[in-house]
Structure formats: C-alpha cells, structure tokens
Design an enzyme around this catalytic site. Structure first.
Site, PDB file in Angstrom:
ATOM      1  N   TRP A 121      59.619  37.366  54.157  1.00  0.00           N
ATOM      2  CA  TRP A 121      60.783  36.809  53.483  1.00  0.00           C
ATOM      3  C   TRP A 121      60.360  36.390  52.073  1.00  0.00           C
ATOM      4  O   TRP A 121      59.179  36.143  51.839  1.00  0.00           O
ATOM      5  CB  TRP A 121      61.389  35.631  54.265  1.00  0.00           C
ATOM      6  CG  TRP A 121      60.476  34.455  54.514  1.00  0.00           C
ATOM      7  CD1 TRP A 121      59.775  34.199  55.644  1.00  0.00           C
ATOM      8  CD2 TRP A 121      60.161  33.382  53.603  1.00  0.00           C
ATOM      9  NE1 TRP A 121      59.031  33.035  55.512  1.00  0.00           N
ATOM     10  CE2 TRP A 121      59.253  32.513  54.263  1.00  0.00           C
ATOM     11  CE3 TRP A 121      60.534  33.068  52.294  1.00  0.00           C
ATOM     12  CZ2 TRP A 121      58.731  31.359  53.671  1.00  0.00           C
ATOM     13  CZ3 TRP A 121      60.011  31.917  51.703  1.00  0.00           C
ATOM     14  CH2 TRP A 121      59.124  31.083  52.388  1.00  0.00           C
TER      15      TRP A 121
ATOM     16  N   GLU B 153      52.836  21.636  48.540  1.00  0.00           N
ATOM     17  CA  GLU B 153      52.752  23.102  48.527  1.00  0.00           C
ATOM     18  C   GLU B 153      52.372  23.616  47.132  1.00  0.00           C
ATOM     19  O   GLU B 153      51.641  24.602  47.005  1.00  0.00           O
ATOM     20  CB  GLU B 153      54.097  23.728  48.943  1.00  0.00           C
ATOM     21  CG  GLU B 153      54.523  23.437  50.380  1.00  0.00           C
ATOM     22  CD  GLU B 153      53.765  24.258  51.422  1.00  0.00           C
ATOM     23  OE1 GLU B 153      53.009  25.164  51.050  1.00  0.00           O
ATOM     24  OE2 GLU B 153      53.936  23.967  52.624  1.00  0.00           O
TER      25      GLU B 153
ATOM     26  N   GLU C  78      51.434  31.537  51.114  1.00  0.00           N
ATOM     27  CA  GLU C  78      51.721  30.114  50.874  1.00  0.00           C
ATOM     28  C   GLU C  78      52.485  29.913  49.568  1.00  0.00           C
ATOM     29  O   GLU C  78      53.309  29.002  49.458  1.00  0.00           O
ATOM     30  CB  GLU C  78      50.404  29.319  50.832  1.00  0.00           C
ATOM     31  CG  GLU C  78      49.762  29.089  52.181  1.00  0.00           C
ATOM     32  CD  GLU C  78      50.480  28.019  53.004  1.00  0.00           C
ATOM     33  OE1 GLU C  78      51.244  27.227  52.427  1.00  0.00           O
ATOM     34  OE2 GLU C  78      50.289  27.979  54.223  1.00  0.00           O
TER      35      GLU C  78
ATOM     36  N   HIS D   3      56.123  29.165  49.584  1.00  0.00           N
ATOM     37  CA  HIS D   3      56.645  27.890  50.075  1.00  0.00           C
ATOM     38  C   HIS D   3      57.022  26.951  48.928  1.00  0.00           C
ATOM     39  O   HIS D   3      58.122  26.397  48.890  1.00  0.00           O
ATOM     40  CB  HIS D   3      55.622  27.195  50.985  1.00  0.00           C
ATOM     41  CG  HIS D   3      55.222  28.026  52.167  1.00  0.00           C
ATOM     42  ND1 HIS D   3      54.213  27.679  53.022  1.00  0.00           N
ATOM     43  CD2 HIS D   3      55.713  29.209  52.635  1.00  0.00           C
ATOM     44  CE1 HIS D   3      54.090  28.587  53.966  1.00  0.00           C
ATOM     45  NE2 HIS D   3      54.974  29.544  53.744  1.00  0.00           N
TER      46      HIS D   3
ATOM     47  N   GLU E  69      47.260  23.125  58.996  1.00  0.00           N
ATOM     48  CA  GLU E  69      48.360  24.079  59.212  1.00  0.00           C
ATOM     49  C   GLU E  69      49.276  23.580  60.321  1.00  0.00           C
ATOM     50  O   GLU E  69      50.493  23.713  60.245  1.00  0.00           O
ATOM     51  CB  GLU E  69      47.823  25.473  59.564  1.00  0.00           C
ATOM     52  CG  GLU E  69      47.097  26.186  58.430  1.00  0.00           C
ATOM     53  CD  GLU E  69      48.007  26.657  57.296  1.00  0.00           C
ATOM     54  OE1 GLU E  69      49.226  26.451  57.356  1.00  0.00           O
ATOM     55  OE2 GLU E  69      47.459  27.222  56.335  1.00  0.00           O
TER      56      GLU E  69
ATOM     57  N   THR F  38      51.336  20.683  58.871  1.00  0.00           N
ATOM     58  CA  THR F  38      52.438  21.105  57.992  1.00  0.00           C
ATOM     59  C   THR F  38      53.519  21.832  58.796  1.00  0.00           C
ATOM     60  O   THR F  38      54.699  21.723  58.482  1.00  0.00           O
ATOM     61  CB  THR F  38      51.957  22.014  56.828  1.00  0.00           C
ATOM     62  OG1 THR F  38      51.072  22.992  57.349  1.00  0.00           O
ATOM     63  CG2 THR F  38      51.257  21.222  55.765  1.00  0.00           C
TER      64      THR F  38
ATOM     65  N   ASP G 247      55.796  30.248  59.061  1.00  0.00           N
ATOM     66  CA  ASP G 247      54.579  30.730  58.373  1.00  0.00           C
ATOM     67  C   ASP G 247      53.382  29.852  58.730  1.00  0.00           C
ATOM     68  O   ASP G 247      52.287  30.351  59.012  1.00  0.00           O
ATOM     69  CB  ASP G 247      54.753  30.644  56.840  1.00  0.00           C
ATOM     70  CG  ASP G 247      55.454  31.862  56.263  1.00  0.00           C
ATOM     71  OD1 ASP G 247      55.919  32.713  57.043  1.00  0.00           O
ATOM     72  OD2 ASP G 247      55.525  31.950  55.020  1.00  0.00           O
ATOM     73  N   GLU G 248      53.604  28.542  58.674  1.00  0.00           N
ATOM     74  CA  GLU G 248      52.496  27.605  58.948  1.00  0.00           C
ATOM     75  C   GLU G 248      51.962  27.835  60.365  1.00  0.00           C
ATOM     76  O   GLU G 248      50.770  27.759  60.619  1.00  0.00           O
ATOM     77  CB  GLU G 248      52.939  26.140  58.784  1.00  0.00           C
ATOM     78  CG  GLU G 248      53.678  25.792  57.499  1.00  0.00           C
ATOM     79  CD  GLU G 248      52.850  25.894  56.227  1.00  0.00           C
ATOM     80  OE1 GLU G 248      51.756  26.472  56.256  1.00  0.00           O
ATOM     81  OE2 GLU G 248      53.337  25.394  55.184  1.00  0.00           O
TER      82      GLU G 248
ATOM     83  N   HIS H 159      49.684  30.746  60.406  1.00  0.00           N
ATOM     84  CA  HIS H 159      48.395  30.384  59.798  1.00  0.00           C
ATOM     85  C   HIS H 159      47.578  29.516  60.753  1.00  0.00           C
ATOM     86  O   HIS H 159      46.359  29.660  60.848  1.00  0.00           O
ATOM     87  CB  HIS H 159      48.620  29.647  58.473  1.00  0.00           C
ATOM     88  CG  HIS H 159      49.333  30.481  57.447  1.00  0.00           C
ATOM     89  ND1 HIS H 159      49.983  29.944  56.357  1.00  0.00           N
ATOM     90  CD2 HIS H 159      49.507  31.830  57.359  1.00  0.00           C
ATOM     91  CE1 HIS H 159      50.517  30.930  55.643  1.00  0.00           C
ATOM     92  NE2 HIS H 159      50.244  32.074  56.230  1.00  0.00           N
TER      93      HIS H 159
HETATM   94 FE   FE2 Z   1      50.019  26.373  55.360  1.00  0.00          FE
HETATM   95 FE   FE2 Z   2      52.715  25.973  53.170  1.00  0.00          FE
END
Ligand code: FE2
Ligand code: FE2
Length: 379
Positions: A85, A128, A166, A169, A219, A222, A251-252, A255
């Site tokens: 995205w 971020e 990242e 973000h 990670e 967050t 996403d986090e 990760h």
């Molecule tokens: Fe992250």
């Molecule tokens: Fe992030």
C-alpha cells in the site's frame, strides 16, 4: 536488585533529559561560534560511557553464515513496492476535481476526535519520522550492516527494504495530520528536526544480539500502539483514520514476525549469548525510540506524551509487560537447558520480570490518570 519501571509508560519515573538547546550561544563570531553551534546541536543525554562493539569478534561468523538463511526465511516477510500500500491510497487525491471536497470530509471526520488522541497520533508520527536514526542504528551494528549503501548481503537488503517500508508510515501520518486541520504543523516539524538531530543511544553496543532483541520488542510495541489508535479512531466514528492506523499496524506485525524469527534462530545457535542479551536489554529497559523528543519549549515532552498515551490506553505499562511476556513465550525461554551460570541467571531474570512488573501496573495507571492536563505546542 531495585526494580526499574519501564519509562515508556511511566512518565514521572522517566530518567531521560530532553535535548537542551540555547539559541543565544550562536551569535558570537569566529571559532567560538563554531564551538557553540556544536554544543547547541548536541543532544543532552545522560552522558554515560557509551559501550561499543561488545559482540566477541569470533561471533561475526555466525551472522555471515546466516546470509542464505536470511534470504530464505526473513526477506519473505517483506513486500515489494508493487504489492505494498502507499500513503496515497488513503489520502485525498490532489490531482482529482474532488480534492477539496475530500479534504473537507476528512476535516469533518477529524472534528469528532478529542485533542488527547491527536497528541498521541502526533507523537506516533514523530516517532516514525525519525527513521534516519533507526537505519543508522542498523548500519552501525556488527555482522548485519550495509557496508556500501547498496551491499548485496541479505542483512543489508533487509535493512534497506525494511526502512523503505517504514518510510510510508511517517509519510502517511504526516500528510493525514497536515490535512486534518487540527494540529500545528510547524511545531511538529520542528520537533522532528530536533529529534533526528538528537539521535538515540539505546545502549545496543553495535551488538546484533542486543539490536534484534530491541527491534523485536519495538515492532510489537508499535504494532500494539497503532492497533489501539486504529480502534479508538473507529470508536470516534472515523473509519478512514482507523484504516490508516490499521494498515500501519499490519506492517509492524510483519516486521515483528521477522525480528522475532531472527532471535528464535539465535536462541537455537547460541542460547547462552542470546538469553543474556535479552536480560541485558530488559535491565536497561526498552525505551520508546523517541524518548529524546523536544519541541523547543517543553523540556519533558516525551514524558507528557507518554502520560497521554497511558491515559488513553494506546500504550501502557500493561502493554510493556504483555510484550515482554509474549517474547518470553515466543522464544520458549523457560524451557532453555544447558545454559552457563550467567545464562541461567539471565533466564531467571527475564522469566520472573513480568510478575514483578505486573505489580506496578495499577500505580502507573493511577499516576497517569491523576496527572494534570498539559497543553502541547503541537495542538
Ligand atoms: Fe516498525
Ligand atoms: Fe513504523
């Protein structure tokens, strides 16, 4: 041993100073001016001795030998730009005729959201946006650094592609906040400049064991924080903002899966060093990346931001302990056998820590609840 509270959610107990800057000192000409400028730009941290390169050199081999394993097992957690995205997917399209109408709708939705929420969202966005510092940290870590800026090692490929993911973000949250009409962008931008200039020292000692313990923890932390801002946005009736925070949280989570897998592997190869690294990071306490944030006004900005995050339930002392407990289970730390004396001590320490931290949760919650309302220059 005295138990240290996690400063993440316990502002009153936090031991970090904010960067201190004196603009008056740069007006003098000549050499003095240069010297003073350096002082001006230097972060004010607790000036402890900084430990460097603490991993024994012979362990470099472990990381070199894992290159193919990283390619097969870690890079799979990344997504290509084609499949990712992008911030634009969630924002009004400035080249469309309906742009101003869409911005208006975004601002209407944002009107129903309390200021406290925006404080937390701004704090998350600033965190971020300090991404250059995080990439620097990865690239000063022994065994995994990107030695040329375009190194072909799997570790370096991860570092760059993780950074690239990242980067979306901060971009997305920054643009959303700008369009929302609810925040003072100039103050926020200043805070970002201060924060990146301040740098960070999480006491990871260029040591990949310590670094990956930290990134695993961070990670997941967050992920929890963005998941909670998503949930709250939904409750305030802004489903679009909920989507924004939800996609970042996802996403986090990816990760987190990658970093915890690296530590899982290190537990298999080198359990003694890994469990000691885990204990070492927990003893130092895992502080949120942006603990040195400063807006040019509030010397205790991070503490004040943390109080609001605790009060709102976005990131709390309970979450800190939950993350720790999750990692102890994830890496089956209780079941480790054949450790050295120091290894066993470290194992006991991390396994018993959650119980000790649980006792502090109620107190932390009360402190945050009773803390006076502070005004933020961001809002
Ligand atoms: Fe992250
Ligand atoms: Fe992030």
């Amino acid at each position: 041993m005295a138990l240290k509270l996690p400063s993440v959610a316990l502002p009153a107990m936090a031991s970090f100073g904010s960067p201190k800057f004196s603009m008056a000192s740069i007006v003098h000409p000549g050499l003095k001016k240069v010297e003073n400028l350096k002082t001006t730009l230097m972060p004010h941290q607790d000036q402890q001795v900084q430990v460097k390169h603490s991993m024994p050199p012979q362990k470099m081999e472990i990381f070199k030998s894992l290159d193919k394993w990283v390619a097969d097992n870690i890079l799979i957690h990344l997504k290509s730009p084609e499949k990712s995205w992008q911030p634009q997917d969630f924002l009004p399209d400035s080249k469309s005729d309906g742009f101003f109408e869409q911005v208006k709708e975004l601002q209407e939705r944002a009107k129903g959201i309390p200021d406290d929420y925006f404080v937390v969202l701004v704090g998350d966005m600033i965190t971020e946006e300090a991404l250059p510092t995080y990439q620097t940290i990865l690239n000063i870590t022994d065994g995994i650094k990107d030695e040329t800026g375009a190194s072909l090692s799997s570790w370096a490929i991860w570092n760059r592609a993780w950074t690239a993911e990242e980067n979306r973000h901060g971009d997305l949250l920054n643009k959303y906040l700008y369009l929302s009409g609810r925040v003072d962008m100039r103050q926020i931008e200043k805070t970002i400049q201060y924060l990146i200039g301040a740098g960070m020292d999480w006491k990871m000692e260029n040591n990949p064991y310590l670094t990956f313990i930290y990134t695993s923890f961070q990670e997941r932390a967050t992920f929890i924080s963005h998941k909670n801002t998503a949930k709250l946005a939904g409750e305030y009736g802004d489903t679009e903002l909920a989507k924004v925070c939800g996609f970042i949280a996802a996403d986090e989570k990816r990760h987190e899966a990658a970093y915890t897998k690296i530590i899982e592997k290190l537990f298999k190869i080198d359990p003694d060093e890994t469990v000691q690294a885990f204990a070492s990071m927990m003893r130092k306490r895992i502080t949120m990346p942006a603990h040195l944030m400063y807006d040019g006004r509030d010397e205790n900005l991070f503490d004040h931001f943390s109080t609001v995050a605790q009060r709102l339930g976005v990131y709390t002392t309970k979450d800190y302990t939950d993350v720790l407990e999750f990692l102890v289970d994830r890496w089956k730390v209780k079941e480790l056998t054949g450790l050295s004396g120091d290894g066993r001590k470290a194992q006991d320490y991390v396994c018993e820590l959650p119980l000790r931290l649980r006792k502090l949760e109620e107190k932390a919650h009360l402190i945050a609840k009773q803390a006076p309302t502070i005004s933020f220059s961001w809002i």
